[in-house]
Design an enzyme around this catalytic site. Structure first.
Site, PDB file in Angstrom:
ATOM      1  N   GLU A 101      39.240  45.351  76.359  1.00  0.00           N
ATOM      2  CA  GLU A 101      37.727  45.594  76.086  1.00  0.00           C
ATOM      3  C   GLU A 101      37.613  46.418  77.675  1.00  0.00           C
ATOM      4  OE1 GLU A 101      33.016  44.390  75.755  1.00  0.00           O
ATOM      5  OE2 GLU A 101      34.825  42.865  76.654  1.00  0.00           O
TER       6      GLU A 101
ATOM      7  N   ASP B 178      38.662  40.088  76.214  1.00  0.00           N
ATOM      8  CA  ASP B 178      37.434  40.208  76.516  1.00  0.00           C
ATOM      9  C   ASP B 178      37.379  40.864  77.956  1.00  0.00           C
ATOM     10  OD1 ASP B 178      34.623  39.582  75.648  1.00  0.00           O
ATOM     11  OD2 ASP B 178      34.631  38.556  77.419  1.00  0.00           O
TER      12      ASP B 178
ATOM     13  N   ASP C 113      40.497  36.335  70.088  1.00  0.00           N
ATOM     14  CA  ASP C 113      39.614  36.939  71.300  1.00  0.00           C
ATOM     15  C   ASP C 113      39.924  36.051  72.616  1.00  0.00           C
ATOM     16  OD1 ASP C 113      37.673  38.327  72.541  1.00  0.00           O
ATOM     17  OD2 ASP C 113      36.543  38.412  70.556  1.00  0.00           O
TER      18      ASP C 113
ATOM     19  N   HIS D 193      30.273  43.416  67.594  1.00  0.00           N
ATOM     20  CA  HIS D 193      29.401  42.442  67.554  1.00  0.00           C
ATOM     21  C   HIS D 193      28.442  42.621  68.652  1.00  0.00           C
ATOM     22  CE1 HIS D 193      32.261  41.422  70.439  1.00  0.00           C
ATOM     23  NE2 HIS D 193      31.642  40.553  71.106  1.00  0.00           N
ATOM     24  N   ASP D 194      28.689  43.858  69.730  1.00  0.00           N
ATOM     25  CA  ASP D 194      27.701  43.874  70.610  1.00  0.00           C
ATOM     26  C   ASP D 194      26.823  45.077  70.561  1.00  0.00           C
ATOM     27  OD1 ASP D 194      28.720  41.811  72.398  1.00  0.00           O
ATOM     28  OD2 ASP D 194      30.527  42.870  72.896  1.00  0.00           O
TER      29      ASP D 194
HETATM   30  C1  GLC Z   1      32.212  41.056  76.153  1.00  0.00           C
HETATM   31  C2  GLC Z   1      31.940  40.441  74.554  1.00  0.00           C
HETATM   32  C3  GLC Z   1      30.531  39.967  74.566  1.00  0.00           C
HETATM   33  C4  GLC Z   1      30.349  38.930  75.705  1.00  0.00           C
HETATM   34  C5  GLC Z   1      30.750  39.251  77.153  1.00  0.00           C
HETATM   35  C6  GLC Z   1      31.075  37.812  77.892  1.00  0.00           C
HETATM   36  O1  GLC Z   1      31.737  41.910  76.308  1.00  0.00           O
HETATM   37  O2  GLC Z   1      32.278  41.106  73.830  1.00  0.00           O
HETATM   38  O3  GLC Z   1      30.085  39.567  73.374  1.00  0.00           O
HETATM   39  O4  GLC Z   1      28.983  38.393  75.632  1.00  0.00           O
HETATM   40  O5  GLC Z   1      32.043  39.748  76.924  1.00  0.00           O
HETATM   41  O6  GLC Z   1      32.206  37.251  77.435  1.00  0.00           O
END
Ligand code: GLC
Ligand code: CA
Length: 544
Positions: free
Chosen positions: A242, A200, A98, A315-316
């Site tokens: 993402e 991310d 990640d 995970h979100d």
């Molecule tokens: C992304 C991650 C999340 C995190 C955010 C800030 O959305 O998936 O878990 O809190 O970025 O890094």
């Protein structure tokens, strides 16, 4: 389209904190993951996407990195990490790291030095602005975790920006030194033999703060091209960005092969359909016709250009079976239905830990049971704005991130076999029924169903490369489609509802059907009058 190994691959996401604790401190760790590699190999996955394991004060469970080239002690050591990469490789599994480079932790040495003075050589690694004449923040940008995105730094009399928590200051991607540092760090990891990166919130790095633009800024794609050239380009790695704001047009900018940016992106259009007006804390019911329309659009738009990532949860997000299936009576059946639909689509499927045994949302009763910074921040922000405690607890139960973060349920032993100690977050009390050991012993195993789906993917090229053709497009309860390649025609039919119904598929009545996989043991198909029980789903092969 040139074929890549990651077209064929199935990815399994691990949230290390909650996967398996090897030393009894209540926190999952790298050696815990190593102990479960056989489990993952047997499932058949090709890649592990590892949520962050770097050194971190854990304000956001590791998405706040204080050193990119060190492992958080609670997760293990760099030797453990190297062993994990090597042992996974022996099993044909690659590790995708990640990459969190929109921001660092405020405890990263760059930020600490940036805070020393306005003249620090690290000052420009972050984004600083003067206060307005009245002392207020430079503009009204909000943090994604609630409240202003600006934090006043008293010693140097300026604000810095944090699009997430105030312990996650944003890096300044307008500074070429930041590019060099990040690229060097990425190459260091590539040299360790990793399989790629999940990037991310990558759509934020082109932000234009003074214009109030955060996502999809003008500099975004040039930055990604540069990153590609300086690091993973030409190295045959999997890269997935993402990108919350991606439309199909935007997704093609990232993932069309000739653009030399990323392998694919995560888009969230199907996810936000259950958020009222895009607000996660106002959950609404799933509108299946809309859901089908969105997924169909993505399938067709990225058919020949770019590539889809396929996922129901991470995970979100809340647990798939709770959100889109039925986590009561039809828990295992509806989980298999969802899996059939997802793995039959064109793209690379992602399985989030526990999905393969149909783990459910936890819906904690007391606020104190939640640990997630986003959930806790928003509880405060919204209740202060007048939303009731009950309404916020309902919202957290529906969409809070901790639903995905309760410990992996390995067995019916205390703490679900996740730890010998006290877990950092409570286990879902349903672990006595929902756990790996019981699932694997059951004739109704969800894990084995996933195994079969993955095996089918390896057997039928049509699942990976075939065309997607919608079927029963107007139906409001059934999701059905064809995947065709040359002579091969596969069909997926899934009842997304808890009702029994009959569908007319007489256009296929001249074909004979061979069941490849079904969640009800069905082997015969009367296309003129096809009866579907609640959550029935199957994948079949048609022949003339
Ligand atoms: C992304 C991650 C999340 C995190 C955010 C800030 O959305 O998936 O878990 O809190 O970025 O890094
Ligand atoms: Ca541990």
């Amino acid at each position: 389209m040139e074929q890549k190994w990651w077209h064929d691959a199935v990815v399994y996401q691990i949230y290390p904190r909650s996967f398996c604790d090897s030393n009894g401190d209540g926190i999952g760790d790298l050696n815990g993951i190593r102990s479960k590699l056989d489990y993952l190999q047997e499932l058949g996955v090709d890649v592990i996407w590892l949520s962050p394991v770097y050194q971190s004060p854990m304000d956001d469970n590791g998405y706040d990195i204080s050193s990119y080239q060190a492992i958080a002690p609670e997760f293990g050591t760099m030797q453990d990490m190297e062993a994990l990469i090597a042992e996974a490789k022996q099993r044909g599994i690659r590790i995708v790291m990640d990459l969190v480079v929109n921001h660092t932790s405020d405890e990263h040495s760059w930020f600490q030095q940036a805070c020393e003075s306005k003249d620090s050589p690290y000052r420009d690694y972050y984004v600083w602005r003067d206060a307005k004449p009245d002392g207020s923040a430079p503009n009204d940008l909000d943090s994604i975790f609630g409240g202003s995105a600006w934090q006043w730094h008293e010693p140097t009399q300026q604000y810095y920006i944090h699009l997430f928590s105030k312990k996650q200051p944003d890096l300044n991607w307008e500074n070429p030194k930041v590019h060099d540092e990040v690229h060097r760090m990425m190459n260091w990891w590539i040299d360790k033999g990793i399989g790629g990166f999940r990037l991310d919130v990558i759509d934020l790095i082109g932000k234009e703060i003074d214009k109030g633009i955060t996502g999809n800024g003008e500099r975004l794609h040039p930055l990604l091209k540069q990153m590609n050239q300086a690091t993973f380009g030409g190295k045959d790695l999997l890269t997935v960005g993402e990108t919350w704001g991606a439309t199909p047009e935007i997704a093609k900018l990232y993932s069309a092969p000739e653009r030399d940016e990323l392998s694919m992106v995560f888009q969230f259009e199907h996810i936000t359909l259950t958020w009222k007006d895009g607000d996660k804390w106002q959950p609404i019911a799933l509108d299946l016709p809309e859901f089908k329309r969105v997924l169909t659009k993505w399938q067709l738009e990225l058919a020949d250009q770019g590539w889809n990532s396929l996922f129901w949860n991470n995970h979100d997000l809340p647990r798939a079976v709770s959100k889109y299936g039925d986590d009561g009576v039809y828990r295992t059946k509806s989980a298999k239905m969802l899996a059939t639909v997802l793995h039959g689509l064109k793209g690379t499927p992602y399985i989030y830990q526990g999905e393969e045994i149909a783990m459910t949302n936890v819906k904690f009763e007391r606020l104190e049971q939640y640990k997630d910074i986003e959930s806790l921040n928003f509880y405060k922000v919204r209740t202060q704005a007048g939303v009731s405690h009950e309404e916020m607890m309902h919202a957290l139960g529906e969409n809070g991130r901790d639903n995905a973060r309760t410990p992996m349920q390995w067995s019916a032993a205390p703490q679900a076999g996740f730890t010998q100690g006290t877990p950092w977050i409570e286990v879902n009390p349903n672990y006595t029924e929902v756990n790996v050991e019981d699932d694997q012993a059951s004739s109704d195993s969800v894990y084995r169903y996933y195994q079969s789906l993955i095996a089918l993917r390896k057997r039928y090229r049509a699942i990976v490369h075939g065309d997607f053709i919608p079927v029963l497009e107007q139906h409001d309860k059934v999701f059905a489609y064809l995947r065709t390649e040359g002579e091969t025609r596969l069909m997926v039919v899934a009842n997304f509802s808890g009702e029994s119904l009959t569908v007319d598929l007489s256009e296929f009545s001249q074909s004979s059907a061979e069941a490849l996989l079904s969640n009800s043991g069905r082997t015969t198909f009367d296309f003129n009058k096809l009866e579907l029980k609640p959550y029935d789903a199957f994948m079949i092969k048609l022949s003339e």
